[in-house]
Design an enzyme around this catalytic site. Structure first.
Site, short mmCIF file in Angstrom:
data_model
loop_
_atom_site.label_atom_id
_atom_site.label_comp_id
_atom_site.label_asym_id
_atom_site.label_seq_id
_atom_site.Cartn_x
_atom_site.Cartn_y
_atom_site.Cartn_z
N GLU A 1 19.66 38.18 16.75
CA GLU A 1 19.05 37.47 15.62
C GLU A 1 20.11 37.14 14.57
OE1 GLU A 1 14.66 39.66 15.62
OE2 GLU A 1 16.14 40.19 14.09
N CYS A 2 20.20 35.89 14.20
CA CYS A 2 21.01 35.45 13.07
C CYS A 2 22.44 35.99 13.17
CB CYS A 2 20.33 35.84 11.76
SG CYS A 2 20.90 34.87 10.33
N GLY A 3 22.80 36.99 12.37
CA GLY A 3 24.16 37.53 12.44
C GLY A 3 24.51 38.05 13.81
N SER B 1 18.74 33.37 18.26
CA SER B 1 18.23 32.42 17.28
C SER B 1 18.59 32.90 15.88
CB SER B 1 16.70 32.30 17.40
OG SER B 1 16.18 31.40 16.43
#
Length: 435
Positions: A321-323, A412
């Protein structure tokens, strides 16, 4: 739901961001703790950083309340549980009191929690009364009182108190010589601030607070929810390796609870310390964080990179997720524009930018239901890989974040709140042939 539990509770809100909600909530939490109170703090809306500071101030874990992402029943259950453990509950609002769908005001009304309004009084006096009465009456909401921030003098405080008419001034905070530092995603993490506990004590000391008025606040009556439905242990016998260090720390406590409720055993490891994926792992969870601030160290963490590549090659489910996704791209540019090699499981490069690239509540439609969450990032992934799906924004239903799949990797910018759809969560962490 005929059984109720009573607890003193307020929702700390303001007319806008930047008024000092987090500072005031932290100061109030620390002051109440030092008065011998057991305090539980919640944060409205999606947020990772403010809860870390509020946890430090209160000495207890801070969870999220959001009528859409978390859901009314889970919010109710969390509040009721806190009421069994605490003398006081503080809920920090998000943005302005009426901002968002749902808003902090919606949450306050849902559970009949009175609002403690924080106002930045640095450039006003009697107009404070008009502002606070407007906040109360627009909804309306029940207004417990006011804490005025950045007050210049006792005379200034007296003018504000007189302007409030029938609304009590519970406290004032003087202008602070030292404030809580910030960076692009919000406040700097508590462990990065030298003397953070001394600063929190200083804030508590500077909060002039009417203890008698606080003690006379009527308690909030909370309905005790029924016992939650038992989750099928779809991850029974599975071990999920969770990255957890200064580069990967943005995750909801409820996500870890959900994985354990689904039967998973959790193993924590630190990519930043060049630790490999644990040998007994069946799946890997890479939450968000600040990999861009640690890009050089991650680029040199060869043991970590080799282990995540080996896990990927072996078909192990990896959720990023993200990072977490940023650390799995081919390259990552840091805030200074320097480019560093990353693990390379996802084709493309991640570039930081000064402008916000994504913000707000979103969800993804799955065969198991809607998995809810949010997005908040200042970088962009540039890739030729086609998304397998997109999230939908709440409440507009417009197209949101891309969701990518590369082999066993699902990645994502979307931060999922696992408890919103445990079955969809379980599917992410199971090998697809077995899902």
């Amino acid at each position: 739901m005929d059984k109720q539990i009573a607890v003193k509770a307020v929702l700390v809100a303001a007319v806008a961001s930047g008024q000092g909600k987090t500072t005031t909530t932290a100061a109030l939490a620390r002051k109440l703790v030092r008065m011998g109170q057991r305090v539980r703090v919640f944060k409205c809306g999606p947020d990772f950083i403010d809860p870390m500071l509020l946890e430090r101030a209160s000495g207890a874990p801070v969870r999220s309340l959001d009528l859409w992402m978390v859901g009314a029943e889970q919010c109710r259950a969390q509040l009721a549980q806190a009421a069994t453990e605490a003398d006081a509950i503080l809920i920090e609002g998000v943005m302005g009191l009426y901002d968002g769908t749902p808003s902090s005001a919606d949450l306050a009304r849902q559970f009949q929690v009175p609002v403690m309004a924080v106002i930045d009084a640095s450039a006003m006096a009697q107009t404070a009364g008009a502002l606070v009465h407007g906040l109360r009456d627009y909804g309306p909401v029940e207004m417990a009182g006011v804490i005025a921030n950045r007050v210049a003098s006792p005379g200034h405080a007296a003018m504000i108190a007189a302007s409030l008419r029938d609304i009590p001034l519970f406290g004032t905070l003087a202008r602070q010589d030292k404030s809580l530092p910030e960076r692009h995603l919000g406040l700097v993490l508590p462990d990065e601030v030298g003397g953070i506990d001394a600063l929190l004590d200083q804030l508590a000391d500077s909060l002039t607070f009417d203890e008698a008025a606080w003690n006379h606040l009527p308690p909030v009556q909370l309905d005790m929810p029924p016992a939650p439905a038992r989750q099928a242990p779809q991850l029974d016998g599975k071990t999920v390796a969770v990255a957890r260090d200064a580069a990967f720390m943005f995750l909801y406590p409820a996500n870890l609870d959900t994985l354990e409720t689904l039967g998973a055993t959790l193993r924590y490891f630190s990519p930043l310390a060049d630790e490999p994926v644990p040998a007994d792992a069946d799946a890997v969870y890479l939450p968000g964080g600040y990999p861009e601030l640690h890009a050089q160290a991650l680029s040199q963490a060869h043991t970590w990179r080799d282990s995540i590549r080996a896990a990927h090659a072996a078909g192990m489910p990896i959720v990023a997720e993200c990072g977490g996704m940023m650390a799995l791209a081919e390259t990552l540019s840091d805030p200074q524009g320097e480019i560093w090699p990353m693990a390379g499981l996802l084709p493309g490069e991640v570039r930081m930018q000064t402008r916000l690239a994504g913000l707000g509540s979103q969800g993804i439609i799955t065969p198991h239901g809607l998995l809810r969450g949010h997005t908040f990032h200042y970088s962009q992934l540039h890739t030729e890989l086609a998304p397998i799906a997109y999230t939908i924004k709440h409440p507009s239903d417009a197209q949101g974040e891309a969701v990518y799949r590369a082999g066993s990797l699902t990645a994502s910018y979307f931060h999922a709140y696992f408890a919103s759809c445990p079955a969809a969560t379980a599917a992410l962490f199971l090998r697809r042939s077995a899902a």
